[in-house]
Design an enzyme around this catalytic site. Structure first.
Site, PDB file in Angstrom:
ATOM      1  N   CYS A 140       6.181  -3.352  -5.446  1.00 49.10           N
ATOM      2  CA  CYS A 140       4.902  -3.668  -4.725  1.00 49.10           C
ATOM      3  C   CYS A 140       3.655  -3.874  -5.759  1.00 49.10           C
ATOM      4  CB  CYS A 140       4.453  -2.576  -3.784  1.00 49.10           C
ATOM      5  SG  CYS A 140       5.655  -2.392  -2.454  1.00 49.10           S
ATOM      6  N   HIS A 167      -2.968  -1.181  -3.140  1.00 60.53           N
ATOM      7  CA  HIS A 167      -1.826  -1.824  -2.333  1.00 60.53           C
ATOM      8  C   HIS A 167      -1.859  -0.914  -0.914  1.00 60.53           C
ATOM      9  CE1 HIS A 167       2.155  -2.547  -1.313  1.00 60.53           C
ATOM     10  NE2 HIS A 167       2.472  -1.293  -1.453  1.00 60.53           N
ATOM     11  N   ASN A 227       2.188  -3.755   5.389  1.00 62.80           N
ATOM     12  CA  ASN A 227       2.653  -3.415   3.867  1.00 62.80           C
ATOM     13  C   ASN A 227       3.507  -4.962   3.592  1.00 62.80           C
ATOM     14  OD1 ASN A 227       3.748  -3.509   1.386  1.00 62.80           O
ATOM     15  ND2 ASN A 227       4.552  -1.134   1.703  1.00 62.80           N
TER      16      ASN A 227
HETATM   17  O1  UT7 Z   1       5.109   0.196  -0.852  1.00 63.93           O
HETATM   18  C1  UT7 Z   1       5.889   0.875  -1.412  1.00 63.93           C
HETATM   19  C2  UT7 Z   1       5.178   2.263  -1.598  1.00 63.93           C
HETATM   20  N1  UT7 Z   1       5.516   2.974  -0.097  1.00 63.93           N
HETATM   21  C3  UT7 Z   1       4.739   4.054   0.158  1.00 63.93           C
HETATM   22  O2  UT7 Z   1       3.831   4.184  -0.474  1.00 63.93           O
HETATM   23  C4  UT7 Z   1       5.080   4.664   1.458  1.00 63.93           C
HETATM   24  C5  UT7 Z   1       4.913   6.164   1.461  1.00 63.93           C
HETATM   25  N2  UT7 Z   1       5.240   6.707   2.549  1.00 63.93           N
HETATM   26  C6  UT7 Z   1       4.607   6.830   3.712  1.00 63.93           C
HETATM   27  O3  UT7 Z   1       3.854   5.941   3.862  1.00 63.93           O
HETATM   28  C7  UT7 Z   1       4.944   7.689   4.764  1.00 63.93           C
HETATM   29  O4  UT7 Z   1       5.791   8.676   4.169  1.00 63.93           O
HETATM   30  C8  UT7 Z   1       5.780   6.931   5.961  1.00 63.93           C
HETATM   31  C9  UT7 Z   1       4.780   6.348   6.688  1.00 63.93           C
HETATM   32  C10 UT7 Z   1       7.004   6.243   5.550  1.00 63.93           C
HETATM   33  C11 UT7 Z   1       6.261   8.221   6.933  1.00 63.93           C
HETATM   34  O5  UT7 Z   1       5.091   9.193   7.303  1.00 63.93           O
HETATM   35  P1  UT7 Z   1       5.220  10.663   7.167  1.00 63.93           P
HETATM   36  O6  UT7 Z   1       3.958  11.133   7.897  1.00 63.93           O
HETATM   37  O7  UT7 Z   1       5.608  10.875   5.830  1.00 63.93           O
HETATM   38  O8  UT7 Z   1       6.328  10.994   8.328  1.00 63.93           O
HETATM   39  P2  UT7 Z   1       8.014  11.964   7.802  1.00 63.93           P
HETATM   40  O9  UT7 Z   1       8.739  10.906   7.317  1.00 63.93           O
HETATM   41  O10 UT7 Z   1       7.689  13.125   7.385  1.00 63.93           O
HETATM   42  O11 UT7 Z   1       8.333  12.048   9.350  1.00 63.93           O
HETATM   43  C12 UT7 Z   1       7.642  13.051  10.075  1.00 63.93           C
HETATM   44  C13 UT7 Z   1       8.402  12.912  11.546  1.00 63.93           C
HETATM   45  C14 UT7 Z   1       9.721  13.139  11.600  1.00 63.93           C
HETATM   46  O12 UT7 Z   1      10.240  13.825  12.644  1.00 63.93           O
HETATM   47  P3  UT7 Z   1      10.551  15.453  12.415  1.00 63.93           P
HETATM   48  O13 UT7 Z   1      11.854  15.438  11.645  1.00 63.93           O
HETATM   49  O14 UT7 Z   1       9.186  16.043  12.112  1.00 63.93           O
HETATM   50  O15 UT7 Z   1      10.979  15.845  13.993  1.00 63.93           O
HETATM   51  C15 UT7 Z   1      10.171  11.776  11.832  1.00 63.93           C
HETATM   52  O16 UT7 Z   1      11.564  11.649  12.068  1.00 63.93           O
HETATM   53  O17 UT7 Z   1       7.859  11.585  12.199  1.00 63.93           O
HETATM   54  C16 UT7 Z   1       9.361  11.194  12.460  1.00 63.93           C
HETATM   55  N3  UT7 Z   1       9.139   9.514  12.302  1.00 63.93           N
HETATM   56  C17 UT7 Z   1       8.685   8.941  13.556  1.00 63.93           C
HETATM   57  N4  UT7 Z   1       8.122   9.104  14.723  1.00 63.93           N
HETATM   58  C18 UT7 Z   1       7.768   8.017  15.575  1.00 63.93           C
HETATM   59  C19 UT7 Z   1       9.422   8.968  11.300  1.00 63.93           C
HETATM   60  N5  UT7 Z   1       9.346   7.403  11.754  1.00 63.93           N
HETATM   61  C20 UT7 Z   1       8.789   7.527  13.094  1.00 63.93           C
HETATM   62  C21 UT7 Z   1       8.148   6.402  14.006  1.00 63.93           C
HETATM   63  N6  UT7 Z   1       7.858   6.770  15.168  1.00 63.93           N
HETATM   64  N7  UT7 Z   1       8.296   5.256  13.634  1.00 63.93           N
END
Ligand code: UT7
Length: 365
Positions: free
Chosen positions: A117, A258, A288
Site C-alpha cells: 500500500c 493511505h 482501499n
Molecule cells: O492497507 C494496508 C493496511 N491495512 C490497514 O491499515 C487495515 C487496519 N485494520 C483495520 O482497518 C481494522 O482492524 C479492520 C477493519 C480490519 C477490522 O476492524 P476492527 O474494529 O479492528 O475489528 P476486529 O477485527 O477487532 O473485530 C471486531 C469484531 C469481531 O467480533 P467479536 O470477536 O468481537 O465477536 C469480528 O468477528 O467484529 C467482527 N467483524 C465483523 N462484524 C461484522 C469482523 N469483520 C466484520 C464484518 N461485519 N465485516
C-alpha cells in the site's frame, strides 16, 4: 542555475463501472452497512468484473489514456512508466510492459514496483530520482490494484475493505524553485509478514492443489495489530518530514493519507494536529485500492489544488512498508474535473444508474 526537480503536471484516473455497495456485501458475507460504516468507513467500492476487463493493466491503461488526453502530451515524449502495484497481471512480464504496449509508447522503458500500500510513495520518489539525475524529463507514475482478484469473498474480516482502481501522475523536469517533490522518508521493517500477507503463489510457497484448497491465494490480515502500526508509523512519518522541512501545521494545505480505514485517517489527523478539513478522504466510495489510494485522492481533489499548495502524502502497508512525502503542487486545479460524474455521484446528485450511463457515454465519445 537552479537545481533540477520533478513536478507533477497532470493526474489521470480510472475506476471500473461496477459498484458493490454494503447492501450487496451483506448478502455475500455476514455483515451490515452499519458495521462497515462504523468500523471502516466504506459505503461502496468499485469492482472490475471479468465481463468488463481484467488485470491491473486494464485499470492503469485507462488511467494513462485519460492522463495523456488531459495533458495533451505527445505519448512519444514519455520516457518511462513506473507502476506501483501488488496485483500485477502476471509474475512476468511486468504490468508496466503491458501498459506501455497498450498505449503504444515507443520511447519509454518501464517496470513495476512492489511496496504494497506504500507503493505509490516509493514509485514517486524513484521517478523523481530519474528526473533529478537528468536521465529523464517526462515520466508517468501509476498506482493501482485489482484488489478483488485476491480478496476472499468468504472472509468478512477483509472483503468489505477493498476495491479496485488506478490513477497516475505525469512527472516532469523543472528548474522552477518551490514546486515539485521536495522530500521523502521511506522505511521497511520486515516485521509484517505474520499480520499481512498472501501465503502462496510465490517462490517460497508455489501454487498447488493444496494451496488452492487451503485458500492461501487470498489476502490474509490481522486487522488490529496492522491498525495500530498504521496509525503510529504514518503519524511519525508525517511529523518527521514536516519537522525536517520546517513546516508547521498551518503551512500544510493537504495531508493525503493511505485510505485503509477512516478511523486510521482520523487518528493520524488527530495525532499530527491537522484539521480533518485538510485531509483528503475518499474511502467512503473508493475503499482501499492499495497502491491506488494516494493518486486516486489526487485525481478527485485535483480541482481544489492550487499552485504552491504544500502536500504531505503518507502510506502504510504490508512488509511493513511506510513513509511520507512532501510535495509542492505545480499548477492550479483543473476545473473540468470538478464536473466529472465521479464527483456528482459522490455528492449524491446522481444515482448509481445515472453514473453508469454518464460514464458509458463519456467512454464512447
Ligand atoms: O492497507 C494496508 C493496511 N491495512 C490497514 O491499515 C487495515 C487496519 N485494520 C483495520 O482497518 C481494522 O482492524 C479492520 C477493519 C480490519 C477490522 O476492524 P476492527 O474494529 O479492528 O475489528 P476486529 O477485527 O477487532 O473485530 C471486531 C469484531 C469481531 O467480533 P467479536 O470477536 O468481537 O465477536 C469480528 O468477528 O467484529 C467482527 N467483524 C465483523 N462484524 C461484522 C469482523 N469483520 C466484520 C464484518 N461485519 N465485516
Amino acid at each position: 542555475m537552479n537545481k533540477l526537480n520533478a513536478v507533477i503536471t497532470g493526474v489521470g484516473g480510472y475506476v471500473p463501472d461496477y459498484i458493490l455497495d454494503n447492501e450487496e456485501m451483506s448478502r455475500i458475507v455476514d455483515t451490515s452497512d452499519e458495521w462497515i460504516m462504523e468500523r471502516i468507513g466504506v459505503k461502496t467500492r468499485h469492482i472490475l468484473k471479468p465481463e468488463q476487463g481484467s488485470g491491473t493493466s486494464y485499470l492503469m491503461t485507462r488511467a494513462v489514456k485519460q492522463l495523456l488526453q488531459k495533458t495533451a502530451v505527445d505519448p512519444q515524449t514519455v520516457e518511462a512508466v513506473i507502476c506501483a502495484t501488488t496485483t500485477p497481471d502476471y509474475h512476468f512480464p511486468s504490468t508496466a510492459s503491458l501498459v506501455i504496449g497498450n498505449i503504444g509508447l515507443t520511447n519509454a522503458f518501464g517496470f513495476d514496483m512492489e511496496a504494497a500500500c506504500a507503493g505509490f510513495l516509493y514509485a514517486m520518489e524513484t521517478g523523481a530520482a530519474f528526473i533529478r539525475s537528468g536521465r529523464c524529463r517526462r515520466i508517468i507514475v501509476c498506482g493501482g490494484d485489482h484488489m478483488s482478484s485476491m480478496v476472499n469473498y468468504e472472509d468478512r474480516n477483509t472483503c468489505p475493505i477493498f476495491g479496485d482502481g488506478a490513477a497516475c501522475v505525469m512527472m516532469e523536469a523543472t528548474t522552477e524553485e518551490n514546486v515539485g517533490l521536495i522530500d521523502s522518508y521511506l522505511r521497511v521493517d520486515g516485521q509484517g509478514y505474520e499480520n499481512l500477507h498472501m501465503a502462496a503463489g510465490g517462490s517460497a510457497c508455489m501454487p498447488s492443489h493444496e494451496t488452492v484448497d487451503a485458500r492461501q491465494h487470498f489476502v490474509y490480515q490481522e486487522g488490529r495489530p496492522v491498525f495500530k502500526h498504521a496509525v503510529t508509523k504514518m503519524s511519525d512519518a508525517v511529523e518527521y518530514v514536516a519537522k525536517k522541512n520546517n513546516l508547521t501545521n498551518n503551512d500544510i494545505a493537504w495531508v493525503i493519507p493511505h485510505q485503509a480505514n477512516v478511523r486510521i485517517e482520523s487518528a493520524v489527523a488527530r495525532r499530527i494536529g491537522v484539521d480533518e478539513e485538510h485531509v483528503m478522504i475518499n474511502i467512503d466510495h473508493m475503499a482501499n485500492t492499495s497502491g491506488g489510494t494516494l493518486p486516486l485522492c489526487l485525481w478527485e481533489y485535483e480541482p481544489q489544488l492550487k499552485k504552491g499548495d504544500k502536500l504531505i502524502f503518507t502510506a502504510f502497508g504490508a512488509g511493513f512498508t511506510w513513509g511520507a512525502s512532501y510535495l509542492i503542487w505545480g499548477y492550479d486545479g483543473a476545473p473540468e474535473a470538478a464536473k466529472s460524474p465521479a464527483n456528482f455521484y459522490k455528492e449524491g446528485k446522481i444515482s448509481r444508474e445515472e453514473w453508469y450511463a454518464m460514464r458509458r457515454k463519456a467512454e464512447n465519445a
